[in-house]
Design an enzyme around this catalytic site. Structure first.
Site, short mmCIF file in Angstrom:
data_model
loop_
_atom_site.label_atom_id
_atom_site.label_comp_id
_atom_site.label_asym_id
_atom_site.label_seq_id
_atom_site.Cartn_x
_atom_site.Cartn_y
_atom_site.Cartn_z
N GLY A 86 16.41 25.27 71.01
CA GLY A 86 15.71 26.74 71.12
C GLY A 86 14.59 26.53 70.19
N LYS A 118 21.26 22.52 60.10
CA LYS A 118 20.48 22.16 61.42
C LYS A 118 18.87 23.33 60.96
CE LYS A 118 21.98 24.57 65.97
NZ LYS A 118 21.00 25.27 65.49
N ASP A 135 24.67 34.55 66.03
CA ASP A 135 25.67 32.88 66.36
C ASP A 135 27.12 33.55 65.81
OD1 ASP A 135 23.81 31.72 67.58
OD2 ASP A 135 22.71 30.81 66.04
N LYS A 151 21.07 31.99 74.89
CA LYS A 151 22.40 30.75 74.32
C LYS A 151 21.93 29.37 75.04
CE LYS A 151 21.92 33.18 70.11
NZ LYS A 151 21.08 33.03 69.39
N GLN A 210 12.56 33.07 66.95
CA GLN A 210 12.24 31.76 66.57
C GLN A 210 11.03 31.48 67.14
OE1 GLN A 210 15.27 29.69 68.78
NE2 GLN A 210 16.80 29.37 67.15
N ARG A 261 15.93 28.36 79.89
CA ARG A 261 15.77 29.11 79.20
C ARG A 261 13.78 29.68 79.20
NH1 ARG A 261 18.37 28.27 72.86
NH2 ARG A 261 19.65 27.75 73.34
N ARG A 320 26.79 33.64 75.89
CA ARG A 320 27.54 34.10 76.04
C ARG A 320 28.76 34.10 75.85
NH1 ARG A 320 25.54 30.67 70.21
NH2 ARG A 320 25.43 28.80 71.05
#
Length: 415
Positions: A88, A20, A300, A327, A161, A116, A331
């Site tokens: 995100g 993705k 991740d 995230k 990102q 976020r 997490r």
């Protein structure tokens, strides 16, 4: 939706889902390019579908499905709010892309994305002359260009990102853009962005000191693009093979720029039996030992690494906890909470996660709306002393909609 995973051995072959992360980048760049692009194997994850919807509102004509998308690009000022789902990457990427217009564009999202912080987006854009407003630092975010360009310094410690978005939008600036990144984490994702931009005709010059320069004389060009398999999704299946039998994961590029390719290094450190082939990886059960792993560039991987570490003899240490707080869930805490239910002791020591290998217990777990937590619990369940239930299991649709179907097909018998 609830899913039940019974303890069992696993054996078989499964195809890695489409990445993705790669697909979203390619769809966005095809939208920015004049002409017709074809994107192959984009997949049908929720994040990918959200990117397609956003790009249609940005003027792209998109037809096809997850196996082949035909995108006629040429960005146009959207007449509607851009909804990025729970992605995100999309909100940070498309906020920057929206800054190429000289009228306000509003972006929003759903689920955990609404909580976020958006400062990593607004800080860089503001330095490039873009007006930005948010809801007390959260979504929705409104940006108004045009993006001006020049030399800026940004912080890359929390996420790469936003930098991906800045790089993508830079060819539309009024003057050349130079971005110096302090404390850059997840550099492999930036390498991936740069390589994808190159495929669509725009070169990013890498200068010393994590500095990037983009000349505004360049334009994106339509291209045909094949989305490679997703290493982050494949990591769960590779761990499943390493702890419970033998699984071959196909549609994987061993030379990929994806950061999560580092799962191979972690598995080898744990003593897993791996066979690396031209387009696939085979992971086979072995006597697993505790391992140390630096996940700061690939956060991740924490969920599959925890499932792996829980099945190792001894105490495994994973570095990079600070990367887990923004995230789909926090997490660090959700992994600790859910694996504690399964009898696994997890300690958080500053930026370090310490996982004590043990016998997995039957439990009722909860995904917290986080796709990777759901998959981690399901993989760990393979070696449990009884059934493990995963509540809110539909969270896997964000990145790997066929995860449970694939996992069930691999299960062959009880231990």
């Amino acid at each position: 939706m609830k899913k039940l995973v019974k303890p069992s051995a696993v054996k078989g072959t499964v195809q890695a889902p489409a990445s993705k992360s790669v697909a979203q980048r390619a769809i966005a760049l095809a939208t920015l390019a004049e002409g017709q692009s074809k994107i192959y194997n984009a997949g049908n994850s929720n994040d990918c579908l959200a990117a397609i919807d956003t790009c249609k509102k940005l003027g792209a004509h998109i037809v096809g499905d997850g196996s082949k998308l035909t995108i006629t690009g040429g960005p146009k000022n959207p007449n509607d709010i851009l909804h990025c789902g729970e992605s995100g990457l999309s909100i940070r990427m498309f906020a920057a892309i929206a800054s190429i217009f000289n009228t306000p564009v509003t972006l929003t999202g759903s689920g955990s994305l609404t909580n976020r912080p958006m400062n990593m987006v607004t800080d860089g854009l503001a330095k490039l002359g873009v007006r930005c407003t948010t809801n007390n630092g959260k979504l929705p975010i409104t940006v108004q260009g045009p993006i001006q360009g020049g030399y800026i310094t940004v912080d890359g410690s929390q996420s790469s990102q936003a930098l991906t978005g800045l790089l993508m939008a830079s060819p539309f600036a009024k003057k050349d853009v130079t971005i110096k990144v302090d404390n850059l984490n997840s550099k492999p994702y930036i390498d991936l962005t740069i390589e994808t931009m190159k495929t669509f005709g725009v070169r990013v010059d890498e200068l010393p000191g994590n500095t990037y320069r983009i000349a505004v004389t360049q334009k994106y060009k339509a291209s045909n693009f094949n989305v490679e398999g997703d290493w982050s999704g494949a990591a769960f299946m590779l761990v499943a093979g390493a702890i419970a039998g033998e699984i071959e994961v196909t549609n994987l590029n061993p030379k990929s720029l994806q950061a999560d390719r580092a799962i191979v290094e972690a598995l080898l450190s744990a003593g897993a039996s791996l066979s690396i082939r031209e387009n696939s990886i085979v992971a086979k059960r072995a006597n697993l030992k505790a391992f140390d792993f630096d996940a700061r560039n690939c956060p991740d991987l924490f969920p599959p690494l925890v499932a792996l570490a829980a099945n190792c003899n001894g105490q495994s240490k994973i570095l990079g906890v600070n990367r887990l707080h923004g995230k789909e869930s926090d997490r660090a805490l959700t992994l600790q909470q859910e694996f504690t239910k399964m009898g696994v002791k997890i300690e958080l020591v500053g930026n370090l996660m310490v996982v004590n290998g043990t016998s997995i217990k039957s439990a009722i777990t909860y995904s917290h709306g986080d796709h990777r937590i759901a998959m981690a619990c399901a993989v760990a369940a393979l070696t449990a002393n009884g059934d493990v239930e995963i509540e809110n299991a539909e969270a896997v649709n964000k990145s790997y909609p066929n995860f449970f179907d694939d996992l069930y097909k691999m299960q062959v018998d009880n231990f």
